[in-house]
Design a protein around this motif. Structure first.
Motif, PDB file in Angstrom:
ATOM      1  N   ARG A  71       0.899  -1.218  -0.435  1.00 44.95           N
ATOM      2  CA  ARG A  71      -0.187   0.144   0.149  1.00 44.95           C
ATOM      3  C   ARG A  71       1.148   1.593   0.156  1.00 44.95           C
ATOM      4  N   ASN A  72       1.819   1.268   0.520  1.00 51.25           N
ATOM      5  CA  ASN A  72       3.250   2.391   0.306  1.00 51.25           C
ATOM      6  C   ASN A  72       3.883   2.704  -0.423  1.00 51.25           C
ATOM      7  N   LYS A  73       3.463   2.283  -1.622  1.00 46.56           N
ATOM      8  CA  LYS A  73       4.280   2.825  -2.765  1.00 46.56           C
ATOM      9  C   LYS A  73       3.333   3.385  -3.605  1.00 46.56           C
ATOM     10  N   MET A  74       4.558   4.589  -4.112  1.00 51.80           N
ATOM     11  CA  MET A  74       4.272   5.956  -4.872  1.00 51.80           C
ATOM     12  C   MET A  74       3.322   4.616  -6.396  1.00 51.80           C
ATOM     13  N   VAL A  75       2.496   4.619  -6.792  1.00 53.34           N
ATOM     14  CA  VAL A  75       2.902   3.713  -8.007  1.00 53.34           C
ATOM     15  C   VAL A  75       1.484   4.732  -8.734  1.00 53.34           C
TER      16      VAL A  75
ATOM     17  N   GLU B  16      -2.986  -5.789 -31.112  1.00 50.23           N
ATOM     18  CA  GLU B  16      -1.999  -5.194 -30.911  1.00 50.23           C
ATOM     19  C   GLU B  16      -3.161  -4.265 -29.747  1.00 50.23           C
ATOM     20  N   THR B  17      -4.124  -4.136 -30.051  1.00 53.07           N
ATOM     21  CA  THR B  17      -4.779  -3.857 -29.071  1.00 53.07           C
ATOM     22  C   THR B  17      -5.144  -4.432 -27.849  1.00 53.07           C
ATOM     23  N   LEU B  18      -5.161  -6.348 -28.007  1.00 48.89           N
ATOM     24  CA  LEU B  18      -4.990  -7.034 -26.667  1.00 48.89           C
ATOM     25  C   LEU B  18      -4.229  -6.570 -25.861  1.00 48.89           C
ATOM     26  N   ARG B  19      -2.753  -6.436 -26.966  1.00 44.56           N
ATOM     27  CA  ARG B  19      -1.573  -5.953 -25.844  1.00 44.56           C
ATOM     28  C   ARG B  19      -1.694  -4.715 -24.990  1.00 44.56           C
ATOM     29  N   ALA B  20      -2.350  -3.850 -25.574  1.00 43.67           N
ATOM     30  CA  ALA B  20      -2.662  -2.241 -24.926  1.00 43.67           C
ATOM     31  C   ALA B  20      -2.846  -2.993 -23.546  1.00 43.67           C
ATOM     32  N   CYS B  21      -4.397  -3.487 -24.001  1.00 42.58           N
ATOM     33  CA  CYS B  21      -5.172  -3.996 -23.203  1.00 42.58           C
ATOM     34  C   CYS B  21      -4.414  -4.529 -21.517  1.00 42.58           C
ATOM     35  N   ALA B  22      -3.917  -5.385 -22.333  1.00 39.58           N
ATOM     36  CA  ALA B  22      -3.635  -6.216 -21.107  1.00 39.58           C
ATOM     37  C   ALA B  22      -2.546  -5.150 -20.048  1.00 39.58           C
ATOM     38  N   SER B  23      -1.887  -4.745 -21.107  1.00 40.01           N
ATOM     39  CA  SER B  23      -0.556  -3.975 -20.298  1.00 40.01           C
ATOM     40  C   SER B  23      -1.031  -3.344 -19.435  1.00 40.01           C
ATOM     41  N   GLN B  24      -2.677  -2.410 -19.777  1.00 38.36           N
ATOM     42  CA  GLN B  24      -3.349  -1.446 -18.774  1.00 38.36           C
ATOM     43  C   GLN B  24      -3.985  -2.455 -17.784  1.00 38.36           C
ATOM     44  N   ILE B  25      -4.330  -3.337 -18.181  1.00 40.38           N
ATOM     45  CA  ILE B  25      -4.931  -3.955 -16.434  1.00 40.38           C
ATOM     46  C   ILE B  25      -4.242  -4.393 -15.552  1.00 40.38           C
ATOM     47  N   LYS B  26      -2.948  -4.617 -16.088  1.00 41.73           N
ATOM     48  CA  LYS B  26      -1.375  -4.504 -15.288  1.00 41.73           C
ATOM     49  C   LYS B  26      -1.477  -3.393 -14.539  1.00 41.73           C
ATOM     50  N   SER B  27      -0.769  -2.760 -15.247  1.00 41.04           N
ATOM     51  CA  SER B  27      -0.777  -1.681 -14.498  1.00 41.04           C
ATOM     52  C   SER B  27      -1.503  -0.790 -13.615  1.00 41.04           C
ATOM     53  N   HIS B  28      -3.446  -0.874 -14.070  1.00 43.56           N
ATOM     54  CA  HIS B  28      -4.653  -1.167 -13.493  1.00 43.56           C
ATOM     55  C   HIS B  28      -3.935  -1.465 -11.642  1.00 43.56           C
ATOM     56  N   THR B  29      -4.297  -2.631 -11.938  1.00 44.29           N
ATOM     57  CA  THR B  29      -4.040  -4.462 -10.847  1.00 44.29           C
ATOM     58  C   THR B  29      -2.824  -3.820  -9.449  1.00 44.29           C
TER      59      THR B  29
ATOM     60  N   SER C 263      -1.371  -0.350  -9.543  1.00 43.39           N
ATOM     61  CA  SER C 263      -1.909   0.417  -8.940  1.00 43.39           C
ATOM     62  C   SER C 263      -2.661   0.877  -7.272  1.00 43.39           C
ATOM     63  N   LYS C 264      -3.521  -0.169  -7.686  1.00 41.20           N
ATOM     64  CA  LYS C 264      -4.401  -0.563  -6.352  1.00 41.20           C
ATOM     65  C   LYS C 264      -3.689  -1.638  -6.172  1.00 41.20           C
ATOM     66  N   LEU C 265      -3.303  -3.112  -5.701  1.00 41.83           N
ATOM     67  CA  LEU C 265      -2.993  -3.982  -5.972  1.00 41.83           C
ATOM     68  C   LEU C 265      -3.688  -4.429  -4.121  1.00 41.83           C
ATOM     69  N   ALA C 266      -2.732  -4.085  -3.503  1.00 41.74           N
ATOM     70  CA  ALA C 266      -3.012  -3.946  -1.630  1.00 41.74           C
ATOM     71  C   ALA C 266      -5.200  -4.033  -1.632  1.00 41.74           C
ATOM     72  N   ASP C 267      -5.762  -2.735  -2.600  1.00 45.02           N
ATOM     73  CA  ASP C 267      -7.039  -3.302  -2.675  1.00 45.02           C
ATOM     74  C   ASP C 267      -7.631  -4.909  -2.822  1.00 45.02           C
ATOM     75  N   TYR C 268      -6.970  -4.816  -4.329  1.00 48.31           N
ATOM     76  CA  TYR C 268      -7.358  -6.043  -4.784  1.00 48.31           C
ATOM     77  C   TYR C 268      -6.817  -7.610  -3.786  1.00 48.31           C
ATOM     78  N   LEU C 269      -6.374  -7.418  -3.582  1.00 50.80           N
ATOM     79  CA  LEU C 269      -5.343  -8.586  -3.336  1.00 50.80           C
ATOM     80  C   LEU C 269      -6.338  -8.842  -1.664  1.00 50.80           C
ATOM     81  N   GLU C 270      -6.750  -7.445  -0.987  1.00 52.31           N
ATOM     82  CA  GLU C 270      -7.850  -7.793   0.493  1.00 52.31           C
ATOM     83  C   GLU C 270      -9.540  -8.202  -0.436  1.00 52.31           C
ATOM     84  N   GLU C 271     -10.102  -7.627  -1.519  1.00 52.91           N
ATOM     85  CA  GLU C 271     -11.032  -7.760  -2.358  1.00 52.91           C
ATOM     86  C   GLU C 271     -10.825  -9.993  -2.623  1.00 52.91           C
ATOM     87  N   PHE C 272      -9.599  -9.574  -3.121  1.00 53.51           N
ATOM     88  CA  PHE C 272      -9.276 -11.309  -3.615  1.00 53.51           C
ATOM     89  C   PHE C 272      -9.763 -11.907  -2.412  1.00 53.51           C
ATOM     90  N   GLU C 273      -8.609 -12.073  -1.380  1.00 49.77           N
ATOM     91  CA  GLU C 273      -9.161 -13.244  -0.207  1.00 49.77           C
ATOM     92  C   GLU C 273     -10.597 -13.267   0.584  1.00 49.77           C
TER      93      GLU C 273
END
Lengths: 202, 465
Positions: free
Chosen positions: A12-16, B48-61, B63-73
């Motif tokens: 959570r503490n990362k600057m992403v 190329e659209t697929l690659r761009a989408c995949a990359s974007q989905i991962k960037s987004h994830t 950026s909110k990884l802690a939230d998604y990990l909690e949601e997953f659990e």
């Protein structure tokens, strides 16, 4: 502090930088004849697809498959088609170890990759999708229209799926295979040695 | 070919290159797969659209990884799974062992998981008297040979069928000298079926985990993951925290890219979606950090967390193809491994960023658009900054830099070089002091320098005007 808190804190503490999710509603590939394309792709990955009419038509097609007619232990999860083993009476899935042929329900097919969506909703032991020597998947087309049983691409496939229950689901595309020995394609690694897909008209 | 001990890539690559015909064979085997991948990529106009989408989905994830990990659990637990958290490899191994001991499990079948390789789970369980059988055919082959996998998708790509035949003859009592892949695969099928039937617990990796549903997907061609977890009552799934995606619909992007990029197939034979345990059984999911969260901070290297382990960068890499996976001395070899390993352990893996020609082919094929070759270049300066470079690398760089700052000297030296390349006897150019002349011809020296051609061209353009 628990490891969970530890990990969450360090994540959570990362600057992403923020990033939006992409729009999945795009012009994904469409095929002129999705049914034919499905058949071609499935054939390329080692399976076959046939349209049949009614249970009689299905039985007639199955009768042309020697491994089915010669199979000593067969399972059917299709209404109106009998197998030699009643899977609902099997308590331990290990008893299915020596099944020769299983005929199982598929829900729909995907043209772009020759995959069929199968769940264990109507299959008591899901191992029966993997352990028999040979498999047939039967996709019902109740409206009498084969096109309705086939989607063009994976985006459409996921639009058809819901995740309410704990069912196990699998896209199956062709028989089990491996190319781990010098890149030689060998069909029948651990799972089914052959896969027949039947599109079942009423 | 025994497992490589040295961490130094050039030394290991040199050993692999001793057998030139084998090196060529390895090179062409992988290039064949790269070509299949190209055909598959070209079959979809939206690639190329697929690659761009995949990359974007991962960037987004990320950026909110802690939230998604909690949601997953939350969602996985609601479906009856037990979620465990492991900070590092040691904790991961401890958790797995505890689950196995609770069930008094002695025989385990495991499908491919690079994470468990990374954590060295097999030797750990072995030490505690538990038999782990790798069930992917390639993994089983290297396991019997007591080697690590040399590729993340095709673990035995470095072996010839004769090698497999010898290994199976020794361990599975197959006919001596029978090298038929069909025969060998059939023997492995019979052998592994026994292991599946006897197994107490099945362990799998995870290709994608879905925050929205708490489920996850495992992809195989052999069906070994499915056989492994549908007979025993206990399934343990081990995953790095970067495997998460937000929504189940996002799988439509990733499943279209994964197999096409990996082996040039339209999709893997089995793409299994697990949501909760089997009736009356247990499903354990182990979420592992093991250094992943550290990468999130870095703008330079965060992208490497997008990797979906398809191996496309390895198949296309001219260095990987000619040096073999073992030369990287790491669980994940090739371009992506040359980023991940030094970031985790700079001291051991400092030579890896230099095992790269910066050709950029890896970045071109990456389905999630990781800027691999750029990261490798950045890593090089990192290694230099940490003063980890040998003098043999820093000294020539210093000299080159000094020369490049003096254009006249550079031009003069260029002329000298051309003269020597043309006039020196062969043995003076192709000797031990010139590694560039090994196994290849030096470039033919051009009749005149680029500088001269350029000047002449300018002059003639001027006179035309």
């Amino acid at each position: 502090m628990s490891s969970k808190d530890d990990i969450l804190k360090s994540v959570r503490n990362k600057m992403v930088p923020a990033a939006d999710l992409p729009n999945l509603d795009q012009d994904w590939i469409q095929y002129g004849d999705a049914v034919a394309h499905f058949g071609d792709v499935l054939q390329a990955v080692g399976g076959t697809a046939v349209v049949v009419e009614g249970i009689d038509g299905l039985s007639a097609e199955l009768a042309k498959i020697p491994v089915y007619t010669e199979g000593r232990k067969t399972v059917s999860c299709i209404d109106g088609l009998m197998g030699t083993v009643d899977i609902d009476r099997v308590e331990d899935p290990h008893e299915l170890e020596d099944v020769d042929f299983a005929v199982l329900p598929g829900e729909f097919a995907v043209a772009e990759n020759g995959a069929v969506w199968v769940t264990d909703a109507k299959i008591r032991h899901r191992v029966v999708l993997f352990i028999p020597q040979h498999i047939a998947l039967v996709i019902p087309c109740p409206s009498g229209n084969v096109e309705e049983a086939i989607v063009h691409n994976m985006a459409e496939a996921y639009r058809r799926l819901s995740w309410q229950s704990n069912d196990f689901g699998c896209f199956v595309s062709g028989p089990s295979k491996t190319a781990d020995i010098e890149q030689s394609l060998v069909i029948g690694a651990h799972g089914a040695r052959s896969l027949h897909v039947f599109l079942l008209l009423p | 070919m025994s497992a490589v001990k040295s961490y130094d890539h050039p030394t290991n690559a040199d050993r692999f290159n001793k057998d030139q015909s084998r090196t060529h064979w390895h090179d062409s085997a992988l290039w064949f797969i790269r070509e299949k991948r190209d055909r598959m990529a070209n079959s979809l106009p939206e690639w190329e659209t697929l690659r761009a989408c995949a990359s974007q989905i991962k960037s987004h994830t990320v950026s909110k990884l802690a939230d998604y990990l909690e949601e997953f659990e939350r969602n996985a637990t609601a479906r009856g799974a037990t979620v465990h958290w492991a900070k590092d490899a040691e904790e991961h191994n401890r958790i797995v062992l505890e689950i196995l001991q609770k069930h008094q499990a002695k025989r385990i079948v495991k499908s491919k998981s690079m994470l468990t390789e990374e954590c060295h789970l097999n030797p750990w369980l072995d030490k505690h008297g538990i038999e782990v059988v790798d069930t992917d055919l390639g993994e089983r082959i290297v396991q019997l040979r007591e080697e690590p996998p040399s590729h993340i998708v095709m673990p035995a790509i470095h072996l010839k069928k004769e090698d497999v035949s010898d290994t199976f003859h020794e361990h599975l009592q197959t006919e001596e000298g029978n090298c038929d892949p069909n025969y060998l695969t059939e023997s492995a099928r019979q052998h592994l079926r026994q292991k599946f039937v006897q197994a107490d617990v099945g362990i799998t990796g995870v290709n994608f985990a879905i925050a929205e549903t708490g489920g996850f997907v495992v992809c195989t061609n052999e069906g070994n993951a499915d056989l492994g977890v549908s007979l025993p009552k206990v399934h343990i799934a081990c995953m790095g925290i970067e495997k998460l995606i937000p929504k189940v619909d996002h799988l439509s992007i990733f499943l279209r890219l994964l197999a096409r990029s990996a082996t040039g197939q339209p999709i893997t034979t089995y793409s299994s979606h697990f949501h909760g345990p089997v009736e009356g059984g247990e499903l354990h999911i182990v979420l592992v950090d093991n250094g992943r969260s550290k990468l999130m901070d870095s703008d330079d290297f965060r992208n490497s967390l997008k990797c979906i382990r398809c191996g496309a960068c390895m198949n296309t890499c001219p260095v990987y193809r000619r040096s073999g996976g073992h030369s990287y001395a790491a669980t994940v070899p090739g371009p992506i491994g040359s980023i991940l390993n030094p970031l985790r352990d700079a001291k051991h893996h400092k030579s890896l960023p230099f095992a790269c020609t910066l050709c950029g082919s890896c970045s071109d094929v990456c389905p999630v658009k990781i800027n691999l070759h750029e990261q490798l270049l950045t890593l090089r300066s990192e290694v230099n900054r940490q003063k980890q470079l040998p003098v043999s690398k820093t000294m020539p760089m210093k000299i080159a830099s000094w020369v490049f700052q003096r254009p006249k000297l550079y031009a003069w030296l260029g002329g000298i070089g051309k003269f020597f390349l043309r006039t020196m006897p062969r043995f003076l150019i192709y000797n031990g002091l010139n590694p560039w002349g090994r196994n290849r011809e030096m470039p033919e020296s051009p009749p005149e320098s680029f500088r001269k051609q350029y000047a002449q061209r300018k002059k003639s353009q001027k006179s035309e005007r």
